[in-house]
Design a protein around this motif. Structure first.
Motif, PDB file in Angstrom:
ATOM      1  N   ASN A 265     -20.811   0.461  30.692  1.00  0.00           N
ATOM      2  CA  ASN A 265     -20.667   1.407  29.551  1.00  0.00           C
ATOM      3  C   ASN A 265     -19.309   1.805  29.121  1.00  0.00           C
ATOM      4  OD1 ASN A 265     -23.511   1.201  30.055  1.00  0.00           O
ATOM      5  ND2 ASN A 265     -23.707   3.348  31.091  1.00  0.00           N
ATOM      6  N   LEU A 266     -18.346   1.490  30.095  1.00  0.00           N
ATOM      7  CA  LEU A 266     -17.142   1.537  29.652  1.00  0.00           C
ATOM      8  C   LEU A 266     -16.686   3.009  29.211  1.00  0.00           C
ATOM      9  CD1 LEU A 266     -16.189  -1.481  27.585  1.00  0.00           C
ATOM     10  CD2 LEU A 266     -15.903  -1.263  30.078  1.00  0.00           C
ATOM     11  N   ARG A 267     -17.481   3.896  30.042  1.00  0.00           N
ATOM     12  CA  ARG A 267     -17.185   5.553  29.793  1.00  0.00           C
ATOM     13  C   ARG A 267     -16.321   5.885  30.830  1.00  0.00           C
ATOM     14  NH1 ARG A 267     -22.058   9.101  29.541  1.00  0.00           N
ATOM     15  NH2 ARG A 267     -20.464  10.480  28.836  1.00  0.00           N
ATOM     16  N   PHE A 268     -14.766   5.646  30.815  1.00  0.00           N
ATOM     17  CA  PHE A 268     -13.965   5.750  31.731  1.00  0.00           C
ATOM     18  C   PHE A 268     -13.679   7.138  32.348  1.00  0.00           C
ATOM     19  CE2 PHE A 268     -11.781   2.116  33.859  1.00  0.00           C
ATOM     20  CZ  PHE A 268     -12.582   1.042  32.980  1.00  0.00           C
ATOM     21  N   GLY A 269     -13.738   8.083  31.355  1.00  0.00           N
ATOM     22  CA  GLY A 269     -13.748   9.349  31.533  1.00  0.00           C
ATOM     23  C   GLY A 269     -14.986   9.980  32.487  1.00  0.00           C
ATOM     24  N   TYR A 270     -15.920   9.782  32.088  1.00  0.00           N
ATOM     25  CA  TYR A 270     -16.980  10.407  32.665  1.00  0.00           C
ATOM     26  C   TYR A 270     -17.392   9.481  33.996  1.00  0.00           C
ATOM     27  CZ  TYR A 270     -21.984  11.938  33.449  1.00  0.00           C
ATOM     28  OH  TYR A 270     -23.419  12.351  34.022  1.00  0.00           O
ATOM     29  N   GLY A 271     -17.061   8.100  34.077  1.00  0.00           N
ATOM     30  CA  GLY A 271     -17.206   7.343  35.331  1.00  0.00           C
ATOM     31  C   GLY A 271     -16.283   7.995  36.407  1.00  0.00           C
ATOM     32  N   SER A 272     -14.992   8.340  35.952  1.00  0.00           N
ATOM     33  CA  SER A 272     -14.050   8.843  37.029  1.00  0.00           C
ATOM     34  C   SER A 272     -14.243  10.061  37.418  1.00  0.00           C
ATOM     35  CB  SER A 272     -12.714   8.919  36.032  1.00  0.00           C
ATOM     36  OG  SER A 272     -12.277   7.913  35.388  1.00  0.00           O
ATOM     37  N   ALA A 273     -15.249  10.815  36.765  1.00  0.00           N
ATOM     38  CA  ALA A 273     -15.640  12.186  37.148  1.00  0.00           C
ATOM     39  C   ALA A 273     -16.714  11.991  38.297  1.00  0.00           C
ATOM     40  CB  ALA A 273     -16.213  13.061  36.148  1.00  0.00           C
ATOM     41  N   LEU A 274     -17.688  10.953  38.151  1.00  0.00           N
ATOM     42  CA  LEU A 274     -18.518  10.437  39.217  1.00  0.00           C
ATOM     43  C   LEU A 274     -17.522  10.032  40.386  1.00  0.00           C
ATOM     44  CD1 LEU A 274     -20.855   8.435  37.011  1.00  0.00           C
ATOM     45  CD2 LEU A 274     -21.421  10.438  38.060  1.00  0.00           C
ATOM     46  N   SER A 275     -16.402   9.227  40.064  1.00  0.00           N
ATOM     47  CA  SER A 275     -15.830   8.587  40.994  1.00  0.00           C
ATOM     48  C   SER A 275     -15.145   9.790  42.047  1.00  0.00           C
ATOM     49  CB  SER A 275     -14.613   7.856  40.666  1.00  0.00           C
ATOM     50  OG  SER A 275     -14.955   6.616  40.068  1.00  0.00           O
ATOM     51  N   VAL A 276     -14.760  10.739  41.410  1.00  0.00           N
ATOM     52  CA  VAL A 276     -14.138  11.657  42.208  1.00  0.00           C
ATOM     53  C   VAL A 276     -14.891  12.365  43.034  1.00  0.00           C
ATOM     54  CG1 VAL A 276     -13.025  14.094  41.891  1.00  0.00           C
ATOM     55  CG2 VAL A 276     -12.254  12.180  40.296  1.00  0.00           C
ATOM     56  N   LEU A 277     -16.409  12.588  42.348  1.00  0.00           N
ATOM     57  CA  LEU A 277     -17.476  13.314  43.242  1.00  0.00           C
ATOM     58  C   LEU A 277     -17.613  12.562  44.399  1.00  0.00           C
ATOM     59  CD1 LEU A 277     -19.673  14.865  40.341  1.00  0.00           C
ATOM     60  CD2 LEU A 277     -18.070  16.055  42.188  1.00  0.00           C
ATOM     61  N   VAL A 278     -17.709  11.048  44.218  1.00  0.00           N
ATOM     62  CA  VAL A 278     -17.977  10.176  45.330  1.00  0.00           C
ATOM     63  C   VAL A 278     -16.845  10.561  46.545  1.00  0.00           C
ATOM     64  CG1 VAL A 278     -18.195   7.830  45.983  1.00  0.00           C
ATOM     65  CG2 VAL A 278     -19.314   8.642  44.019  1.00  0.00           C
ATOM     66  N   PHE A 279     -15.737  10.412  45.924  1.00  0.00           N
ATOM     67  CA  PHE A 279     -14.476  10.604  46.757  1.00  0.00           C
ATOM     68  C   PHE A 279     -14.650  11.928  47.577  1.00  0.00           C
ATOM     69  CE2 PHE A 279     -10.505  12.492  47.715  1.00  0.00           C
ATOM     70  CZ  PHE A 279      -9.967  11.612  48.508  1.00  0.00           C
ATOM     71  N   LEU A 280     -15.004  12.890  46.887  1.00  0.00           N
ATOM     72  CA  LEU A 280     -15.065  14.252  47.613  1.00  0.00           C
ATOM     73  C   LEU A 280     -16.019  14.306  48.846  1.00  0.00           C
ATOM     74  CD1 LEU A 280     -14.388  16.908  44.628  1.00  0.00           C
ATOM     75  CD2 LEU A 280     -13.183  16.308  46.408  1.00  0.00           C
ATOM     76  N   VAL A 281     -17.085  13.792  48.383  1.00  0.00           N
ATOM     77  CA  VAL A 281     -18.361  13.789  49.388  1.00  0.00           C
ATOM     78  C   VAL A 281     -17.891  12.871  50.538  1.00  0.00           C
ATOM     79  CG1 VAL A 281     -20.682  12.967  49.930  1.00  0.00           C
ATOM     80  CG2 VAL A 281     -20.283  14.104  47.704  1.00  0.00           C
ATOM     81  N   THR A 282     -17.365  11.655  50.169  1.00  0.00           N
ATOM     82  CA  THR A 282     -16.704  10.869  51.687  1.00  0.00           C
ATOM     83  C   THR A 282     -15.814  11.366  52.157  1.00  0.00           C
ATOM     84  OG1 THR A 282     -17.004   9.161  49.565  1.00  0.00           O
ATOM     85  CG2 THR A 282     -16.515   8.645  52.066  1.00  0.00           C
ATOM     86  N   PHE A 283     -14.675  12.045  51.324  1.00  0.00           N
ATOM     87  CA  PHE A 283     -13.662  13.048  52.165  1.00  0.00           C
ATOM     88  C   PHE A 283     -14.306  14.077  53.047  1.00  0.00           C
ATOM     89  CE2 PHE A 283     -10.352  15.943  51.971  1.00  0.00           C
ATOM     90  CZ  PHE A 283      -9.224  15.125  52.676  1.00  0.00           C
ATOM     91  N   GLY A 284     -15.244  14.855  52.577  1.00  0.00           N
ATOM     92  CA  GLY A 284     -15.750  15.782  53.228  1.00  0.00           C
ATOM     93  C   GLY A 284     -16.370  15.311  54.622  1.00  0.00           C
TER      94      GLY A 284
END
Lengths: 268, 272, 348
Positions: free
Chosen positions: A231-250
């Protein structure tokens, strides 16, 4: 000699991550370049929280991690105990362990898809589609878990079992009071390595079910990938990425908390 | 064998059969004529044909992704082992403030979810026109392979007694010379294990390869296989043949170096 | 050859541990100096600072007239024998011996000649082609020694080189080290935790404790006139008895001139067992350990055994058994008196 190491790691790790966070605070849609890249604050995150597909994907990921990791740990433990006992055919056993682990996940997924495509109605059913997914993950990684646990088992002083036998402990009690407590660190390591791994599952499901039928088996990494690269929605996709990272980081932080002492002490 | 260990033998037999069965199906499938595959693959093809393997290389140019994978995984491995061993040596031996923290960061980085950095890496590679190039894959691969290599190598270097390089230094070698003449030869098994693991991880990598390539010219083996399409449906014979071909190099590496790999894996995890 | 001087040397590790607290030590040219002390006393750190493997946090290290404080090991011209020997496992014995010369750019012919010479002197000719893994413990030790000798360095450093040998081999190698020192007349610094090794090998002995030098002197002097309670109990085996000085007070003849503020030290060898009531003190026998050439007797002071424990060495044929009450006579010439609070020796 230390400086390049530090610089490399900072560059490699923190720079892209910071960029992801920055990206996630913007509206950035590569399909609509005329919109530019306006700053939208936490709007993407607000959208994520209202996004049913996101919550579904989160749920699928957690369910996949819980189911596959618990199966792998139990089976891996049995395997490790068995391997610790037998001395015949070491090379064959090691090959059986290492080859599933070493082959590309894509290949493993394809082979399992091939086997299940012959069976009517598995890959097209919302719930039954999980069976090949979890089975193939168990097939690919249980031996690896067993390997970690076996290393832990081999670190236990055999004299302890002799002492326990002299003290009159039954085999079950030997397992319960000698093996299990002394194996606990290895179990924890395997548990957390595997949980983190399962949490970023991508290749396996991309190839095996494509997240389908519909989005019934879509994990969070696949949803994020689709948002970004299809979908090339980079802003929204990046928000998803950050959440994945936060959960993994936790999760990883919990890891360091539980084991970190031992981990960093050994190396420093 | 003692009677009460019979269960262990049973478990091991189950393991070997369970591990082998999917491979057997894949090999059998790759040798089965397309027509039989449509009707539900038989357990063993009669007669087995090599048609799919021929088609794979003659029609699909499967040597292209193999070449790409070899270049990308090879270059990544080379960088990781050379640069990584210097970093790891520094981390293993030199005492400095914040070392424990740095090691923690390295461990954390090696466990990063790749999906979390796909978007900036894509934008970055696009802006410097590296999408669909070899460097455009090697650089992202370093993000996960380098921390892994450093982490493993720190473990190996630590196992070597510090007295050996101290002896070399007292004997008149500088730190770098001691590293080259004493540490590297002794750490060779560890370096080999690290190289193999790095190579295997890079060979198998999928997400970055899928995201940062555009077509067959630069696609790696896993991407090429995953994107196989026939005219009407999945060409299973060729897919399975490709799967076998993709598996062969890692399987061979693993079989030859199995003992080293086991040491590498468990040292990286259990001993921390 | 060269002298070595440590001047007010401090060493603080990053973790806060202080391994050297102002160590001052001068080692003369050609001397065999032994640094001895319990583990963690800083003796190895001191040796490693001479080698250049550790950098002092403060102070100076001199070798000859050269300030080497900031020089890396390879520029110091010292050789070191490590506790683990640190033989390069991937090189043959010949290459191990040659390594130091090769690093210093010696000519191949000269290297070969020196290696042959050292191998001959140490009886290693037949194993030159082997790797360390194929050698016995004693042979490895000799290779480690040979690696130092071929270099003909200014200074030899030894870090507990005998601790991995069995008892018999240790005695043999000890004698060999003494011969080696005599032959080379080189400056040698030797670290050990074994006080017996220190007394037998050293031209002088430096007893260390908690990062400081407690006493430096020839072995006999350290043994006969220990400067502190610590040195007194560390050097000599079995350890010196320590008693409150007033146990002798009021006892004929004379009693202690130092009173309750002092500690009395007396070596087990310097006490004689005599019939009850005929010595300085009476004591109750607790345990008797025959040691071949002598008996080690543990007693408790007082006829009922209620006092402090005391150890006595007696001739092996003495008739003595647990629960006997005996008298003890102290050799008045060999009493040691220490100030109780500081542990410093009082008088001569």
């Amino acid at each position: 000699m230390v400086a390049p190491a530090v610089v490399t790691i900072l560059l490699v790790a923190l720079f892209p991550l910071t960029w992801t966070v920055w990206e996630s605070l913007h509206l950035h849609d590569l399909r609509m370049p005329w919109l530019g890249q306006p700053f939208v604050g936490l709007e993407n995150y607000a959208e994520v929280l209202r996004d049913r597909r996101f919550w579904g994907a989160m749920g699928h990921t957690l369910w996949f991690a819980a189911a596959s990791v618990s199966l792998e740990l139990v089976l891996g433990c049995v395997l490790a105990l068995a391997m610790n006992r037998t001395f015949r055919g070491r090379a064959l056993v090691r090959a059986s362990i290492l080859i599933p682990w070493a082959i590309p996940t894509v290949v493993a997924a394809l082979v399992w898809r091939f086997m299940f495509e012959g069976l009517e109605g598995w890959l097209t059913h919302d719930l039954r589609a999980w069976v090949p997914v979890i089975l193939s993950d168990v097939w690919k990684t249980t031996p690896f878990v067993a390997l970690l646990l076996l290393a832990g088992l081999q670190g236990i002083d055999p004299a302890l079992y002799e002492a326990a036998r002299i003290d009159g402990a039954s085999p079950w009690r030997q397992f319960r009071y000698v093996t299990l407590p002394l194996l606990a660190p290895a179990i924890m390591v395997a548990l957390i390595f595997r949980t983190l791994d399962a949490f970023r599952v991508f290749d396996l499901i991309y190839v095996l079910t494509g997240g389908g039928p519909g989005t019934a088996t879509e994990p969070i990494a696949l949803y994020t990938f689709n948002t970004l690269m299809h979908n090339l929605r980079f802003g929204y996709g990046s928000a998803l990425s950050v959440l994945v990272f936060l959960v993994t980081f936790g999760l990883a932080l919990g890891y360091i908390r539980l084991l970190g002492r031992g981990l960093t002490d050994v190396r420093s | 064998m003692r009677g009460r260990d019979r269960w262990a033998t049973l478990v091991i037999v189950a393991l070997v059969l369970g591990a082998a069965f999917p491979f057997y199906r894949a090999v059998a499938g790759s040798l089965t004529p397309e027509a039989q595959l449509f009707e539900g693959a038989p357990l063993w093809p009669s007669p087995p044909v090599l048609e799919h393997y021929r088609a794979l290389f003659a029609e699909r140019e499967f040597w292209l992704p193999i070449r790409n994978s070899l270049v990308v995984a090879g270059a990544t491995t080379l960088f990781c082992v050379t640069i990584g061993s210097l970093c790891a040596y520094a981390l293993a031996r030199l005492r400095f403030r914040g070392k424990a923290l740095l090691l923690g960061v390295i461990l954390a980085v090696s466990m990063f979810p790749q999906i979390a950095i796909v978007s900036p890496l894509f934008l970055l590679l696009r802006s410097v026109r590296l999408i669909d190039t070899y460097p455009g894959l090697i650089l992202p691969y370093l993000t996960f392979a380098m921390p892994l290599a450093v982490w493993l190598l720190v473990g190996y270097f630590r196992q070597l007694p510090a007295e050996l390089e101290e002896a070399a230094m007292v004997d008149g070698a500088g730190r770098l010379r001691a590293f080259r003449e004493v540490i590297v030869p002794l750490a060779l098994p560890g370096l080999a294990a690290t190289a193999i693991l790095t190579f295997v991880y890079s060979w198998n990598e999928f997400l970055f390869a899928l995201s940062f390539t555009l077509g067959p010219e630069r696609q790696t083996v896993p991407v090429a296989i995953a994107l196989f399409r026939g005219q009407y449906q999945v060409p299973w014979g060729q897919v399975l043949a490709a799967a076998i071909v993709a598996t062969a190099p890692v399987a061979a590496l693993v079989l030859v170096f199995q003992r080293r790999i086991v040491q590498g894996l468990t040292a990286g995890a259990v001993k921390g | 050859m060269a002298s070595i001087r440590l001047e007010k040397v401090w060493k603080t590790y990053p973790n806060g541990h202080i391994a050297a607290r102002g160590v001052d030590l001068t080692i003369a040219d050609g001397e065999f100096m032994v640094l001895v002390g319990p583990s963690g006393c800083g003796k190895s750190t001191a040796l490693r600072m001479i080698a250049g493997l550790e950098t002092p946090s403060a102070g100076r290290v001199m070798i000859g007239d050269r300030d080497v404080t900031a020089l890396p090991p390879q520029e110091r011209d010292v050789a070191m024998v490590f506790q683990s020997y640190a033989l390069y496992p991937h090189m043959t014995v010949r290459d191990n011996l040659a390594f130091g010369l090769r690093m210093r750019g010696a000519a191949p012919a000269a290297i070969a000649a020196r290696v042959e010479g050292a191998a001959r002197a140490l009886g290693l000719e037949s194993v030159l082609g082997r790797k360390p893994g194929q050698l016995s413990g004693g042979q490895r030790q000799r290779v480690a020694l040979g690696r130092a000798i071929v270099r003909e360095p200014l200074v030899f450093l030894f870090d507990e080189p005998l601790s991995n040998l069995d008892a018999k081999l240790r005695l043999e190698t000890r004698a060999e080290l003494a011969r080696l020192h005599r032959r080379l007349a080189a400056t040698m610094v030797y670290v050990t935790h074994d006080q017996e090794e220190a007394l037998t090998l050293g031209s002088r002995v430096a007893v260390m404790r908690e990062g400081q030098v407690e006493q430096v002197g020839p072995p006999l002097e350290v043994y006969r006139r220990p400067a502190t309670v610590f040195v007194a109990t560390f050097v000599g085996s079995p350890a010196m008895n320590l008693l409150p000085a007033d146990v002798l007070a009021g006892q004929p003849p004379g009693g202690s001139p130092f009173g309750a503020a002092a500690t009395l030290g007396v070596r087990p060898h310097d006490i004689a067992v005599v019939p009850a009531a005929s010595g300085d003190l009476d004591a109750l026998v607790d345990v008797v350990e025959p040691r071949g050439s002598e008996l080690l007797v543990y007693l408790r002071l007082g006829r009922s055994g209620g006092g402090p424990e005391i150890r006595v060495i007696t001739p092996p044929d003495l008739e003595i058994a647990p629960d006997d009450v005996v008298g003890l006579r102290f050799d008045r010439e060999r009493l040691h008196v220490f100030e109780r609070d500081t542990g410093q020796r009082l008088g001569s």
